[in-house]
Design an enzyme around this catalytic site. Structure first.
Site, short mmCIF file in Angstrom:
data_model
loop_
_atom_site.label_atom_id
_atom_site.label_comp_id
_atom_site.label_asym_id
_atom_site.label_seq_id
_atom_site.Cartn_x
_atom_site.Cartn_y
_atom_site.Cartn_z
N ILE A 67 5.23 -7.55 0.34
CA ILE A 67 4.69 -6.36 1.01
C ILE A 67 5.09 -5.09 0.25
O ILE A 67 6.22 -4.99 -0.23
CB ILE A 67 5.28 -6.26 2.44
N CYS A 68 4.17 -4.13 0.18
CA CYS A 68 4.51 -2.78 -0.30
C CYS A 68 3.70 -1.78 0.53
O CYS A 68 3.31 -2.09 1.65
CB CYS A 68 4.29 -2.62 -1.81
N HIS A 69 3.46 -0.60 0.00
CA HIS A 69 2.75 0.43 0.76
C HIS A 69 1.27 0.09 0.91
O HIS A 69 0.76 0.01 2.02
CB HIS A 69 2.96 1.79 0.08
N GLY A 71 -0.35 -2.42 -1.49
CA GLY A 71 -0.66 -3.72 -2.07
C GLY A 71 -0.58 -3.78 -3.59
O GLY A 71 -0.71 -4.86 -4.16
N VAL A 96 1.91 -2.21 4.14
CA VAL A 96 2.31 -1.71 5.46
C VAL A 96 1.31 -0.71 6.01
O VAL A 96 1.19 -0.56 7.22
CB VAL A 96 3.73 -1.08 5.47
#
Length: 110
Positions: A67-69, A71, A96
């Site tokens: 997961i990141c901000h 993708g 997220v």
């Protein structure tokens, strides 16, 4: 899970996997300040820059949802993990931000 793990999944798929009780490791590769702002419940924080040194902390026996901000960093991390023997690493498309907008509207967006 005998099928090959997909390279990426969307937030709806992750939510249904969680609801079905799938054994998942959630890996958040954002910076600590971002993780402190908001995070998907149950995720562990290993910033992308430290992933090579800390990869041994991750399980190889179950699916890892990265997961990141939005993708991008998680796609990089997923590719690195797969190249290094973590065949069950999967990128969360939209990160997220997508989770907050589609699954958990109480989550902070930035």
């Amino acid at each position: 899970m005998s099928d090959k793990v997909p390279l990426q999944i969307d937030v709806d798929t992750l939510k249904s996997m969680q609801q079905s009780g799938a054994e998942l490791a959630l890996l958040d590769v954002r910076e600590p300040w971002e993780f402190d702002l908001c995070a998907i419940e149950g995720s562990s924080s290993i910033p992308l820059a430290t992933l090579p040194q800390r990869a041994a902390e991750l399980p190889k026996d179950r699916q890892i949802v990265v997961i990141c901000h939005h993708g991008g960093r998680s796609a990089q991390a997923t590719a690195w993990l797969r190249h290094n023997g973590y065949d069950k690493a999967t990128n969360l498309m939209g990160g997220v931000d997508a989770w907050a907008r589609r699954i958990d509207p109480t989550m902070k967006v930035y």
